[in-house]
Design a protein around this motif. Structure first.
Motif, PDB file in Angstrom:
ATOM      1  N   ARG A 428       0.664  -1.334   0.013  1.00 32.96           N
ATOM      2  CA  ARG A 428       0.087   0.066   0.079  1.00 32.96           C
ATOM      3  C   ARG A 428       0.929   1.284  -0.074  1.00 32.96           C
ATOM      4  NH1 ARG A 428      -5.065  -0.449   4.261  1.00 32.96           N
ATOM      5  NH2 ARG A 428      -5.286   1.367   2.951  1.00 32.96           N
ATOM      6  N   ALA A 429       0.591   2.263  -0.890  1.00 22.53           N
ATOM      7  CA  ALA A 429       1.406   3.456  -0.838  1.00 22.53           C
ATOM      8  C   ALA A 429       0.787   4.571   0.000  1.00 22.53           C
ATOM      9  CB  ALA A 429       1.195   3.971  -2.359  1.00 22.53           C
ATOM     10  N   TYR A 430       1.662   5.282   0.452  1.00 25.96           N
ATOM     11  CA  TYR A 430       1.264   6.530   1.447  1.00 25.96           C
ATOM     12  C   TYR A 430       1.889   7.744   0.991  1.00 25.96           C
ATOM     13  CZ  TYR A 430      -0.643   2.671   4.167  1.00 25.96           C
ATOM     14  OH  TYR A 430      -1.488   1.605   4.776  1.00 25.96           O
ATOM     15  N   SER A 431       1.208   8.716   0.716  1.00 23.36           N
ATOM     16  CA  SER A 431       1.756  10.118   0.294  1.00 23.36           C
ATOM     17  C   SER A 431       1.226  10.984   1.215  1.00 23.36           C
ATOM     18  CB  SER A 431       1.587  10.454  -1.077  1.00 23.36           C
ATOM     19  OG  SER A 431       1.850  11.706  -1.350  1.00 23.36           O
ATOM     20  N   THR A 432       1.935  11.973   1.837  1.00 20.39           N
ATOM     21  CA  THR A 432       1.400  12.985   2.822  1.00 20.39           C
ATOM     22  C   THR A 432       1.768  14.184   2.448  1.00 20.39           C
ATOM     23  OG1 THR A 432       1.265  11.212   4.688  1.00 20.39           O
ATOM     24  CG2 THR A 432       1.448  13.297   5.368  1.00 20.39           C
ATOM     25  N   SER A 433       1.315  15.455   2.713  1.00 22.01           N
ATOM     26  CA  SER A 433       2.094  16.607   2.605  1.00 22.01           C
ATOM     27  C   SER A 433       2.236  17.117   3.833  1.00 22.01           C
ATOM     28  CB  SER A 433       0.556  17.451   2.040  1.00 22.01           C
ATOM     29  OG  SER A 433       1.003  19.037   1.788  1.00 22.01           O
ATOM     30  N   PHE A 434       3.500  17.779   3.971  1.00 25.56           N
ATOM     31  CA  PHE A 434       4.217  18.400   5.105  1.00 25.56           C
ATOM     32  C   PHE A 434       4.269  19.983   4.797  1.00 25.56           C
ATOM     33  CE2 PHE A 434       4.689  13.996   5.892  1.00 25.56           C
ATOM     34  CZ  PHE A 434       4.541  13.778   7.209  1.00 25.56           C
ATOM     35  N   VAL A 435       4.573  20.558   6.027  1.00 25.64           N
ATOM     36  CA  VAL A 435       5.077  21.936   5.945  1.00 25.64           C
ATOM     37  C   VAL A 435       6.080  22.154   6.991  1.00 25.64           C
ATOM     38  CG1 VAL A 435       4.574  24.341   6.055  1.00 25.64           C
ATOM     39  CG2 VAL A 435       3.135  23.160   4.905  1.00 25.64           C
ATOM     40  N   ILE A 436       7.268  22.445   7.023  1.00 26.19           N
ATOM     41  CA  ILE A 436       8.357  22.832   8.032  1.00 26.19           C
ATOM     42  C   ILE A 436       8.061  24.378   8.262  1.00 26.19           C
ATOM     43  CG2 ILE A 436      10.667  23.173   8.536  1.00 26.19           C
ATOM     44  CD1 ILE A 436      11.269  20.734   6.821  1.00 26.19           C
ATOM     45  N   PRO A 437       7.648  24.674   9.611  1.00 27.47           N
ATOM     46  CA  PRO A 437       7.384  26.132   9.785  1.00 27.47           C
ATOM     47  C   PRO A 437       8.643  27.045   9.500  1.00 27.47           C
ATOM     48  CG  PRO A 437       6.415  24.512  11.434  1.00 27.47           C
ATOM     49  CD  PRO A 437       7.286  23.666  10.772  1.00 27.47           C
ATOM     50  N   THR A 438       8.598  28.197   9.247  1.00 27.11           N
ATOM     51  CA  THR A 438       9.572  29.236   9.143  1.00 27.11           C
ATOM     52  C   THR A 438      10.171  29.392  10.513  1.00 27.11           C
ATOM     53  OG1 THR A 438       7.905  31.000   9.257  1.00 27.11           O
ATOM     54  CG2 THR A 438       8.546  30.123   7.076  1.00 27.11           C
ATOM     55  N   SER A 439       9.626  28.860  11.527  1.00 24.29           N
ATOM     56  CA  SER A 439      10.250  29.263  12.738  1.00 24.29           C
ATOM     57  C   SER A 439      11.563  28.368  13.139  1.00 24.29           C
ATOM     58  CB  SER A 439       9.168  29.052  14.120  1.00 24.29           C
ATOM     59  OG  SER A 439       8.571  27.571  13.696  1.00 24.29           O
ATOM     60  N   TRP A 440      11.556  27.154  12.049  1.00 29.41           N
ATOM     61  CA  TRP A 440      12.564  26.018  12.387  1.00 29.41           C
ATOM     62  C   TRP A 440      13.641  26.446  11.332  1.00 29.41           C
ATOM     63  CZ3 TRP A 440      13.018  21.489  14.999  1.00 29.41           C
ATOM     64  CH2 TRP A 440      11.822  21.034  15.765  1.00 29.41           C
TER      65      TRP A 440
END
Length: 471
Positions: A428-440
């Motif tokens: 089974r395939a898994y694709s997820t959207s992430f965002v690294i906050p600009t505070s990092w």
């Protein structure tokens, strides 16, 4: 480093022969498989003062069969110049750290030069400007995220910043001032501070010299396989079960109580432990020699999740006050050195591999290497992480992605897919959207892919081999 004899009247843990010696490690591996593998301690090494050629650590990685991403260096104690701005040292380490994502420096930092300062003056803030300069110079050489062993081995009378003889409070005050100065100068550098006495510090001194939770990131101890009161060296005719009994007795009397003491203290402050220096020790300097039992017990303690060890660093060199080197690394980055501890070396490699890369159980789901859609990732903008999981047999699991800093292992973001039902052989395939906050901060991050049992009680599969850059 020299260690003073201790006389502890504590109950023994009775072990029975070689099987007993191995039992602790087997038990540790069983516990490890049931907990989140992303909590594995970071493995580091000290290969001598190799500031001019820290690539010697690369040879150690080749010997160990594991990518060692933390190298250790010690500051000199001879002048303020070599504390504030040891360019010859910082430049070489900076080059090594930047050469590969995820690397960091474990840096032993002097509180003041020998004969040129005092804990009282340090605690009064007289040296603050010097440590602000050090922080700025470390960042200028790309050494953010370093773990700083500030005033390391302070419980040893051989150190200029020795905390004994009524100077416990001054040591704690000095530690606070330096941490405050370095953080103030570079608040975004991500420095971590290790409060690091020797293993045999008195329990009362643990509390008296502790600077406070706000100033400490790790609680560390250094420990070498030396024995006192006639336990070491092992007589030349004492082999087999006789030798093992000596090793066990020294561990039970001298080391096991100390490790328990540090674990309890760290837990009371909700801090991870560290073992910044440890090693076997040659018989001529009151050591246990080629002590396989010591290596097994140390690795079992370090990798037992119940002990919450954040990192460890093996002292892989032949020091003037004791021989410890296990690897075959020579002083030119080659592999011509022959250790005097061949059995301990073999056990170290085997057990480290088993604890850091346990083979999957039969029928256990496995995940493919995760991919990241953007190269590089832009902080504040979305990016995709994709992978797939294959289950050899019918099962229901949890699949989880974690985005972590590659240097500090801090969790940035996560996504879990619960109640994932698989038929036998299904992928089974898994694709997820992430965002690294600009505070990092900008830098190197990694994707951890984990597969848990449906009730989260066991980690079935773990990999963290996807690194990416975020600008």
């Amino acid at each position: 480093m020299p260690e003073m004899p201790v006389n502890l009247n504590l109950p023994e843990v009775k072990m029975t022969g070689f099987k007993g010696a191995v039992a602790g490690v087997v038990s540790c591996m069983a516990m490890l498989s049931s907990l989140e593998a992303s909590a594995l301690p970071l493995t580091g090494v000290y290969r001598g003062e190799v500031y001019s050629q820290p690539n010697l650590i690369n040879a150690y990685s080749e010997w160990l069969g594991h990518n060692v991403t933390m190298g250790q260096g010690h500051q000199a104690k001879d002048s303020w110049a070599n504390i504030e701005n040891p360019t010859w040292q910082l430049q070489s380490w900076g080059n090594w750290v930047r050469a590969q994502p995820g690397r960091r420096l474990n840096y032993s930092v002097s509180m003041f030069p020998s004969g040129q300062g005092s804990l009282a003056d340090c605690a009064a803030g007289i040296y603050d400007f010097r440590f602000r300069a050090l922080a700025n110079n470390m960042v200028a050489h790309g050494l953010q995220n370093s773990i700083i062993r500030l005033g390391w081995e302070f419980s040893g009378s051989w150190m200029p910043w020795y905390s004994g003889n009524g100077k416990q409070a001054s040591f704690a005050g000095c530690f606070r001032r330096i941490v405050t100065a370095m953080r103030g100068a570079q608040p975004s550098a991500g420095f971590k501070f290790d409060w690091n006495p020797n293993y045999d510090i008195a329990t009362a001194d643990l509390a008296a010299t502790y600077p406070g939770d706000a100033y400490v990131d790790y609680i560390g101890f250094d420990l070498y396989d030396q024995g006192w009161n006639g336990r070491y060296p092992v007589p030349s005719g004492c082999t087999g079960s006789c030798q093992l009994e000596r090793w066990q007795n020294n561990w039970n009397v001298q080391f096991a109580p100390a490790l328990s003491k540090f674990r309890t203290f760290a837990q009371s402050h909700n801090k991870p432990l560290s073992v910044p220096e440890w090693g076997v020790n040659d018989a001529s300097t009151t050591g246990g020699g080629d002590n396989t039992f010591f290596v097994k017990q140390m690795l079992a303690f370090i990798f037992d999740p119940a002990n919450n060890v954040g990192y460890h660093s093996y002292f892989d060199c032949q020091a003037g006050d004791g021989h410890h080197q296990l690897s075959d690394g020579d002083n030119n980055g080659g592999h011509s050195f022959q250790t005097e501890f061949p059995n301990a070396a073999a056990v170290f490699k085997t057990q480290h591999a088993a604890l850091t890369h346990p083979p999957p159980s039969t029928g256990t789901p496995t995940a493919a290497t995760a991919t990241v859609s953007a190269a590089p990732v832009t902080r504040g903008a979305a990016f995709q992480v994709a992978s797939s999981v294959t289950a050899p047999s019918a099962t229901t699991v949890v699949v989880k992605y974690e985005i972590r800093s590659a240097t500090t292992r801090e969790l940035v973001s996560e996504k879990a897919y619960t109640s994932q039902a698989f038929t036998a052989g299904q992928t089974r395939a898994y694709s997820t959207s992430f965002v690294i906050p600009t505070s990092w901060p900008a830098g190197t991050y990694r994707v951890d892919t984990l597969v848990f049992s449906a009730d989260w009680s066991k980690t079935l599969h773990y990999r963290n081999d996807t690194l990416f850059t975020a600008n």
